[in-house]
Design a protein around this motif. Structure first.
Motif, PDB file in Angstrom:
ATOM      1  N   GLN A  76      51.890 -26.350  10.174  1.00 51.62           N
ATOM      2  CA  GLN A  76      52.707 -25.457   9.373  1.00 51.62           C
ATOM      3  C   GLN A  76      51.851 -24.252   8.988  1.00 51.62           C
ATOM      4  OE1 GLN A  76      56.055 -25.838   8.319  1.00 51.62           O
ATOM      5  NE2 GLN A  76      55.992 -27.398   9.914  1.00 51.62           N
ATOM      6  N   MET A  77      52.386 -23.047   9.158  1.00 56.34           N
ATOM      7  CA  MET A  77      51.626 -21.831   8.894  1.00 56.34           C
ATOM      8  C   MET A  77      52.188 -21.003   7.742  1.00 56.34           C
ATOM      9  SD  MET A  77      49.215 -22.135  11.102  1.00 56.34           S
ATOM     10  CE  MET A  77      48.422 -20.549  10.895  1.00 56.34           C
ATOM     11  N   CYS A  78      53.524 -20.897   7.668  1.00 53.61           N
ATOM     12  CA  CYS A  78      54.096 -20.042   6.626  1.00 53.61           C
ATOM     13  C   CYS A  78      55.520 -20.454   6.295  1.00 53.61           C
ATOM     14  CB  CYS A  78      54.060 -18.572   7.034  1.00 53.61           C
ATOM     15  SG  CYS A  78      55.073 -18.166   8.466  1.00 53.61           S
ATOM     16  N   TYR A  79      55.960 -19.948   5.180  1.00 56.67           N
ATOM     17  CA  TYR A  79      57.298 -20.192   4.640  1.00 56.67           C
ATOM     18  C   TYR A  79      57.834 -18.838   4.224  1.00 56.67           C
ATOM     19  CZ  TYR A  79      60.556 -21.713   0.885  1.00 56.67           C
ATOM     20  OH  TYR A  79      61.628 -21.917   0.063  1.00 56.67           O
ATOM     21  N   GLU A  80      59.070 -18.535   4.621  1.00 60.65           N
ATOM     22  CA  GLU A  80      59.736 -17.320   4.158  1.00 60.65           C
ATOM     23  C   GLU A  80      61.153 -17.683   3.750  1.00 60.65           C
ATOM     24  OE1 GLU A  80      57.289 -13.858   6.511  1.00 60.65           O
ATOM     25  OE2 GLU A  80      59.246 -14.427   7.307  1.00 60.65           O
ATOM     26  N   SER A  81      61.641 -17.027   2.706  1.00 54.27           N
ATOM     27  CA  SER A  81      62.939 -17.375   2.155  1.00 54.27           C
ATOM     28  C   SER A  81      63.647 -16.150   1.606  1.00 54.27           C
ATOM     29  CB  SER A  81      62.744 -18.402   1.024  1.00 54.27           C
ATOM     30  OG  SER A  81      63.941 -18.611   0.322  1.00 54.27           O
ATOM     31  N   THR A  82      64.974 -16.198   1.639  1.00 56.69           N
ATOM     32  CA  THR A  82      65.754 -15.132   1.017  1.00 56.69           C
ATOM     33  C   THR A  82      65.583 -15.153  -0.498  1.00 56.69           C
ATOM     34  OG1 THR A  82      67.733 -16.524   0.948  1.00 56.69           O
ATOM     35  CG2 THR A  82      67.464 -15.096   2.879  1.00 56.69           C
ATOM     36  N   PHE A  83      65.124 -16.275  -1.058  1.00 57.18           N
ATOM     37  CA  PHE A  83      64.841 -16.331  -2.498  1.00 57.18           C
ATOM     38  C   PHE A  83      63.674 -15.423  -2.864  1.00 57.18           C
ATOM     39  CE2 PHE A  83      66.394 -20.812  -1.777  1.00 57.18           C
ATOM     40  CZ  PHE A  83      67.638 -20.616  -2.337  1.00 57.18           C
ATOM     41  N   PHE A  84      62.764 -15.213  -1.903  1.00 54.53           N
ATOM     42  CA  PHE A  84      61.581 -14.372  -2.091  1.00 54.53           C
ATOM     43  C   PHE A  84      61.531 -13.369  -0.933  1.00 54.53           C
ATOM     44  CE2 PHE A  84      60.721 -18.772  -3.354  1.00 54.53           C
ATOM     45  CZ  PHE A  84      60.497 -18.611  -4.707  1.00 54.53           C
ATOM     46  N   PRO A  85      62.447 -12.384  -0.901  1.00 54.35           N
ATOM     47  CA  PRO A  85      62.601 -11.529   0.284  1.00 54.35           C
ATOM     48  C   PRO A  85      61.394 -10.656   0.606  1.00 54.35           C
ATOM     49  CG  PRO A  85      63.905 -10.676  -1.536  1.00 54.35           C
ATOM     50  CD  PRO A  85      63.370 -12.017  -1.979  1.00 54.35           C
ATOM     51  N   ASP A  86      60.521 -10.440  -0.333  1.00 52.39           N
ATOM     52  CA  ASP A  86      59.373  -9.560  -0.104  1.00 52.39           C
ATOM     53  C   ASP A  86      58.061 -10.322   0.016  1.00 52.39           C
ATOM     54  OD1 ASP A  86      61.087  -7.338  -0.284  1.00 52.39           O
ATOM     55  OD2 ASP A  86      60.938  -7.363  -2.469  1.00 52.39           O
ATOM     56  N   GLU A  87      58.137 -11.648   0.201  1.00 54.37           N
ATOM     57  CA  GLU A  87      56.932 -12.473   0.217  1.00 54.37           C
ATOM     58  C   GLU A  87      56.837 -13.324   1.475  1.00 54.37           C
ATOM     59  OE1 GLU A  87      56.573 -14.902  -3.310  1.00 54.37           O
ATOM     60  OE2 GLU A  87      57.356 -13.316  -4.589  1.00 54.37           O
ATOM     61  N   THR A  88      55.607 -13.605   1.874  1.00 51.72           N
ATOM     62  CA  THR A  88      55.292 -14.643   2.849  1.00 51.72           C
ATOM     63  C   THR A  88      54.422 -15.647   2.123  1.00 51.72           C
ATOM     64  OG1 THR A  88      55.419 -13.174   4.751  1.00 51.72           O
ATOM     65  CG2 THR A  88      54.107 -15.173   5.025  1.00 51.72           C
ATOM     66  N   HIS A  89      54.760 -16.914   2.261  1.00 48.40           N
ATOM     67  CA  HIS A  89      53.985 -17.973   1.626  1.00 48.40           C
ATOM     68  C   HIS A  89      53.143 -18.643   2.702  1.00 48.40           C
ATOM     69  CE1 HIS A  89      57.385 -18.199  -1.574  1.00 48.40           C
ATOM     70  NE2 HIS A  89      56.709 -17.062  -1.600  1.00 48.40           N
ATOM     71  N   LEU A  90      51.850 -18.581   2.543  1.00 45.57           N
ATOM     72  CA  LEU A  90      50.907 -19.173   3.486  1.00 45.57           C
ATOM     73  C   LEU A  90      50.445 -20.519   2.955  1.00 45.57           C
ATOM     74  CD1 LEU A  90      48.767 -15.964   4.114  1.00 45.57           C
ATOM     75  CD2 LEU A  90      50.478 -16.963   5.671  1.00 45.57           C
ATOM     76  N   TYR A  91      50.270 -21.467   3.844  1.00 42.42           N
ATOM     77  CA  TYR A  91      49.767 -22.782   3.452  1.00 42.42           C
ATOM     78  C   TYR A  91      48.282 -22.665   3.143  1.00 42.42           C
ATOM     79  CZ  TYR A  91      54.104 -25.040   4.867  1.00 42.42           C
ATOM     80  OH  TYR A  91      55.413 -25.445   4.960  1.00 42.42           O
ATOM     81  N   ALA A  92      47.896 -23.030   1.938  1.00 44.94           N
ATOM     82  CA  ALA A  92      46.506 -22.901   1.509  1.00 44.94           C
ATOM     83  C   ALA A  92      45.567 -23.717   2.389  1.00 44.94           C
ATOM     84  CB  ALA A  92      46.366 -23.316   0.046  1.00 44.94           C
ATOM     85  N   ALA A  93      46.046 -24.831   2.920  1.00 46.38           N
ATOM     86  CA  ALA A  93      45.198 -25.687   3.759  1.00 46.38           C
ATOM     87  C   ALA A  93      44.826 -25.021   5.077  1.00 46.38           C
ATOM     88  CB  ALA A  93      45.891 -27.019   4.020  1.00 46.38           C
ATOM     89  N   THR A  94      45.491 -23.928   5.449  1.00 44.43           N
ATOM     90  CA  THR A  94      45.154 -23.227   6.694  1.00 44.43           C
ATOM     91  C   THR A  94      44.071 -22.173   6.497  1.00 44.43           C
ATOM     92  OG1 THR A  94      46.861 -21.515   6.438  1.00 44.43           O
ATOM     93  CG2 THR A  94      47.512 -23.563   7.583  1.00 44.43           C
ATOM     94  N   LEU A  95      43.687 -21.899   5.263  1.00 41.66           N
ATOM     95  CA  LEU A  95      42.658 -20.888   5.005  1.00 41.66           C
ATOM     96  C   LEU A  95      41.320 -21.301   5.613  1.00 41.66           C
ATOM     97  CD1 LEU A  95      43.422 -20.146   1.252  1.00 41.66           C
ATOM     98  CD2 LEU A  95      43.620 -18.495   3.137  1.00 41.66           C
ATOM     99  N   ASP A  96      40.628 -20.351   6.214  1.00 38.20           N
ATOM    100  CA  ASP A  96      39.281 -20.634   6.713  1.00 38.20           C
ATOM    101  C   ASP A  96      38.339 -20.984   5.570  1.00 38.20           C
ATOM    102  OD1 ASP A  96      40.064 -20.190   9.325  1.00 38.20           O
ATOM    103  OD2 ASP A  96      39.214 -18.163   9.433  1.00 38.20           O
TER     104      ASP A  96
END
Length: 130
Positions: A76-96
């Motif tokens: 899983q890399m990201c989550y996007e929703s119409t609830f948050f139209p101006d945001e991309t949610h990145l999974y913290a566990a994918t951070l280097d």
């Protein structure tokens, strides 16, 4: 500050220098099932500030939500929703460098799994936010 991340196999990487809008742990049923984990952690950044090495595959998990993942390893890399139209949610566990992740709260805490015992002082919102 630039942040970098990647999937398990390294086929998809990202960079973002967007400011962190929020950071927290999600306990909702759909995020738990999507990540196969008792909770998942996200950082929200302004949509458009994420540069992908290649576009994640997408799955529309509900009419309002699109989840991005690596088509090779399934991370899983990201989550996007119409609830948050101006945001991309990145999974913290994918951070280097996951040590840069500083959660601010728990969300959908009312949906947490009963076997998960937490002992932190973060605010615990029953839904998206109280």
């Amino acid at each position: 500050m630039e942040r970098r991340g990647r999937c398990l196999c390294g086929a998809i990487t990202y960079t973002t220098s967007g400011r962190i809008l929020w950071a927290g742990h999600c306990h909702c049923d759909s995020c738990r099932r999507a990540s196969s984990a008792p909770m998942t952690s996200f950082l929200g950044v302004p949509r458009g500030t994420v540069t992908w090495s290649s576009a994640p595959a997408t799955y529309r998990s509900s009419p309002e939500v699109t989840r991005g993942f690596c088509p090779t390893c399934g991370s899983q890399m990201c989550y996007e929703s119409t609830f948050f139209p101006d945001e991309t949610h990145l999974y913290a566990a994918t951070l280097d460098d996951p040590s840069t992740f500083q959660p601010q709260a728990h969300y959908h805490y009312a949906e947490r799994l009963p076997f998960l015992k937490l002992n932190d002082d973060l605010p615990k919102h029953s839904g998206m936010a109280d």
